[in-house]
Write a protein that holds these residues in place. Structure first.
Motif, PDB file in Angstrom:
ATOM      1  N   PRO A 252      35.030  30.383  43.794  1.00  0.00           N
ATOM      2  CA  PRO A 252      34.948  31.343  44.887  1.00  0.00           C
ATOM      3  C   PRO A 252      35.288  32.733  44.341  1.00  0.00           C
ATOM      4  CG  PRO A 252      36.980  30.058  45.052  1.00  0.00           C
ATOM      5  CD  PRO A 252      36.208  29.526  43.874  1.00  0.00           C
ATOM      6  N   GLU A 253      34.947  33.792  45.085  1.00  0.00           N
ATOM      7  CA  GLU A 253      35.261  35.132  44.582  1.00  0.00           C
ATOM      8  C   GLU A 253      36.747  35.434  44.713  1.00  0.00           C
ATOM      9  OE1 GLU A 253      32.447  38.011  45.846  1.00  0.00           O
ATOM     10  OE2 GLU A 253      30.866  36.761  44.947  1.00  0.00           O
ATOM     11  N   THR A 254      37.388  34.817  45.709  1.00  0.00           N
ATOM     12  CA  THR A 254      38.820  35.025  45.924  1.00  0.00           C
ATOM     13  C   THR A 254      39.604  34.188  44.912  1.00  0.00           C
ATOM     14  OG1 THR A 254      38.170  34.948  48.243  1.00  0.00           O
ATOM     15  CG2 THR A 254      40.531  35.048  47.781  1.00  0.00           C
ATOM     16  N   PRO A 255      40.682  34.761  44.308  1.00  0.00           N
ATOM     17  CA  PRO A 255      41.470  33.960  43.360  1.00  0.00           C
ATOM     18  C   PRO A 255      41.996  32.680  44.018  1.00  0.00           C
ATOM     19  CG  PRO A 255      42.154  36.256  43.318  1.00  0.00           C
ATOM     20  CD  PRO A 255      41.161  36.124  44.436  1.00  0.00           C
ATOM     21  N   LEU A 256      41.867  31.581  43.280  1.00  0.00           N
ATOM     22  CA  LEU A 256      42.209  30.258  43.817  1.00  0.00           C
ATOM     23  C   LEU A 256      43.300  29.628  42.955  1.00  0.00           C
ATOM     24  CD1 LEU A 256      41.446  27.602  45.465  1.00  0.00           C
ATOM     25  CD2 LEU A 256      39.726  27.207  43.704  1.00  0.00           C
ATOM     26  N   THR A 257      44.316  29.065  43.595  1.00  0.00           N
ATOM     27  CA  THR A 257      45.360  28.337  42.883  1.00  0.00           C
ATOM     28  C   THR A 257      45.394  26.920  43.431  1.00  0.00           C
ATOM     29  OG1 THR A 257      46.645  30.376  42.807  1.00  0.00           O
ATOM     30  CG2 THR A 257      47.846  28.344  42.301  1.00  0.00           C
ATOM     31  N   THR A 333      43.199  37.758  50.070  1.00  0.00           N
ATOM     32  CA  THR A 333      43.520  38.088  48.679  1.00  0.00           C
ATOM     33  C   THR A 333      43.752  36.857  47.806  1.00  0.00           C
ATOM     34  OG1 THR A 333      45.788  38.381  49.378  1.00  0.00           O
ATOM     35  CG2 THR A 333      44.502  40.373  49.117  1.00  0.00           C
ATOM     36  N   GLN A 334      44.085  35.724  48.418  1.00  0.00           N
ATOM     37  CA  GLN A 334      44.285  34.533  47.584  1.00  0.00           C
ATOM     38  C   GLN A 334      44.076  33.250  48.388  1.00  0.00           C
ATOM     39  OE1 GLN A 334      48.337  34.353  46.230  1.00  0.00           O
ATOM     40  NE2 GLN A 334      49.114  35.297  48.100  1.00  0.00           N
ATOM     41  N   ARG A 355      38.192  23.784  38.277  1.00  0.00           N
ATOM     42  CA  ARG A 355      37.282  24.747  37.634  1.00  0.00           C
ATOM     43  C   ARG A 355      37.203  26.042  38.421  1.00  0.00           C
ATOM     44  NH1 ARG A 355      34.413  22.125  33.740  1.00  0.00           N
ATOM     45  NH2 ARG A 355      34.490  19.917  34.157  1.00  0.00           N
ATOM     46  N   GLY A 356      37.219  25.941  39.748  1.00  0.00           N
ATOM     47  CA  GLY A 356      37.158  27.140  40.593  1.00  0.00           C
ATOM     48  C   GLY A 356      38.390  28.007  40.381  1.00  0.00           C
ATOM     49  N   ALA A 357      39.478  27.390  39.935  1.00  0.00           N
ATOM     50  CA  ALA A 357      40.736  28.128  39.754  1.00  0.00           C
ATOM     51  C   ALA A 357      40.823  28.807  38.391  1.00  0.00           C
ATOM     52  CB  ALA A 357      41.912  27.168  39.925  1.00  0.00           C
ATOM     53  N   LYS A 358      39.982  28.396  37.441  1.00  0.00           N
ATOM     54  CA  LYS A 358      40.041  29.015  36.104  1.00  0.00           C
ATOM     55  C   LYS A 358      39.367  30.372  36.151  1.00  0.00           C
ATOM     56  CE  LYS A 358      41.696  25.506  33.597  1.00  0.00           C
ATOM     57  NZ  LYS A 358      41.060  24.218  33.484  1.00  0.00           N
ATOM     58  N   LYS A 359      39.935  31.333  35.412  1.00  0.00           N
ATOM     59  CA  LYS A 359      39.416  32.694  35.566  1.00  0.00           C
ATOM     60  C   LYS A 359      38.255  33.041  34.646  1.00  0.00           C
ATOM     61  CE  LYS A 359      43.441  34.392  37.779  1.00  0.00           C
ATOM     62  NZ  LYS A 359      44.002  33.009  37.781  1.00  0.00           N
ATOM     63  N   ASP A 360      38.316  32.560  33.417  1.00  0.00           N
ATOM     64  CA  ASP A 360      37.328  33.049  32.456  1.00  0.00           C
ATOM     65  C   ASP A 360      36.189  32.078  32.261  1.00  0.00           C
ATOM     66  OD1 ASP A 360      40.197  33.990  30.760  1.00  0.00           O
ATOM     67  OD2 ASP A 360      38.858  35.329  31.847  1.00  0.00           O
TER      68      ASP A 360
END
Ligand code: TXA
Ligand code: MG
Length: 362
Positions: A252-257, A333-334, A355-360
């Motif tokens: 997703p575009e929003t940061p995911l944890t 925002t998150q 995978r959605g939570a990984k940034k790079d």
């Protein structure tokens, strides 16, 4: 006709509910080298004629997908295996395994890696001698394939790395006019992509967990080698056994944890941040609500969603991408998301969340 009517007409021409007429039109577009987005039981696919290298090249262009990431070849019946795979290169044991799996689990969310035949162009398989072949459990998809050349190469119909589409509207938003026709068959029943299974080797491996749980495969054939998301291929593109298995994907575009049940219940919260909480089940949400807020209402700045009230894995899988799409449109925002149990479809749900939570994207 006003200008806006004309624009609407143009848009509608590219977007049709599934009917026999629409499927015929889709098949004609495929046969003439065009791209058609179509429903499957897992996610919407972006299809091109699997024998037409130019049409396949357009898939990569439209999705902005790297050429090292091979596509799945969709067929309409088991007999069509011969159109795409070279079964003469299979050992007796692999041949037996293939038909045990195909007879019980096809049509269904299982893509099987097999030696490709010469008719499938290298661009479809990123130069690999093998192809992932799948018979989808969706009547419209099978009719479309049968009316076209009999084999349709299709990745998920989303921009590369983004959330997968489980409704025709998601395809429209993500790819829009770049597609020649979007066939709308309603929401996808399963909601996570197919399991990708490599049976070409003595050691049978799940390359991507998905809609067919490992347990269903192991009932039919030998043990399947374990799949560990954290171990996944740090060796760079060249070393990827399934080149699509980048660490960051389905994002997703929003940061995911992502958090375990215990972690999400105890998570310190900040009421000033617009935050979404995505719970796997209703019971965990209720425990969180009572622990964090007691008898109070949670703040309006929070979006609280549950994938399945009763903790049903199939329901949770079918709502995963859809719910993430909804949350992503809410300007927050998150996102904090709870992991699913690890059995059955939980393996695929957790893989997509992690995978959605990984940034790079590597
Ligand atoms: O459910 C699905 O599988 C959906 C629908 C549209 O059928 N399709 C889908 O395709 O998810 P895509 O392109 O997003 O994912 C294809 C996966 C990638 O991980 C890719 O690396 C793997 O299949 N794959 C394809 N061909 C392969 C091959 N020859 N060897 C190893 N992995 C392969
Ligand atoms: Mg995909």
């Amino acid at each position: 006709m006003t200008g806006s009517d004309f624009i609407l007409l143009l848009i509608n021409m590219d977007y049709l509910r599934v009917t026999d007429e629409a499927l015929k039109k889709g098949a004609e577009i495929l046969k003439s080298g065009g791209l058609v987005a179509f429903p499957t039981e897992t996610v919407y696919g972006l299809g091109a004629d699997a024998f037409n290298p130019k049409a396949i090249a357009r898939i990569f262009e439209v999705k902005n997908r790297p050429f090292f990431d091979p596509l799945i070849i969709h067929i309409a019946n088991i007999d069509a295996l011969e159109k795409t795979a070279d079964l003469s290169r299979l050992s007796k044991k692999t041949h037996d395994n293939l038909f045990k799996l195909a007879e019980k689990l096809w049509p269904g969310p299982l893509s099987i890696i097999l030696p490709k035949n010469d008719k499938i162009p290298g661009i479809a398989t990123s130069g690999l001698p093998t192809a992932a072949i799948r018979l989808p459990d969706n009547e419209a998809a099978r009719k479309l394939i049968a009316l076209s050349s009999g084999a349709v190469a299709a990745p998920s119909a989303n921009p590369f790395g983004a959330l997968s589409p489980t409704r025709a509207e998601h395809v429209k938003t993500g790819l829009g006019e770049k597609v020649d026709l979007i066939l709308d068959g309603g929401p996808c029943k399963i909601g996570v992509e197919s399991t990708v299974l490599d049976i070409t080797d003595d050691c049978i491996k799940i390359l991507r967990p998905g809609g067919t749980p490992r347990e269903a495969i192991e009932k039919l054939i030998d043990a399947v080698e374990g799949y560990d998301n954290n171990e996944q291929r740090d060796s760079g593109e060249q070393g990827l056994a399934s080149p699509g298995l980048l660490k960051s994907h389905y994002a997703p575009e929003t940061p995911l944890t992502v958090l375990s049940r215990e972690e999400i219940i105890k998570l310190p919260i900040n009421e000033d941040q617009k935050t979404a909480f995505l719970f796997y089940d209703g019971n965990t949400r209720d425990r969180w609500l009572s622990k964090q807020f007691g008898a109070q209402e949670p703040p309006d700045s929070f979006i609280i969603k549950v994938l399945s009230q009763t903790g049903d894995l199939l329901e949770a899988a079918s709502r995963l991408f859809e719910t993430l799409h909804e949350i992503d449109n809410c300007n927050i925002t998150q996102i904090f998301a709870q992991l699913a149990p690890r059995n059955g479809l939980g393996e695929a749900i957790n893989d997509r969340l992690q995978r959605g939570a990984k940034k790079d994207v590597e």
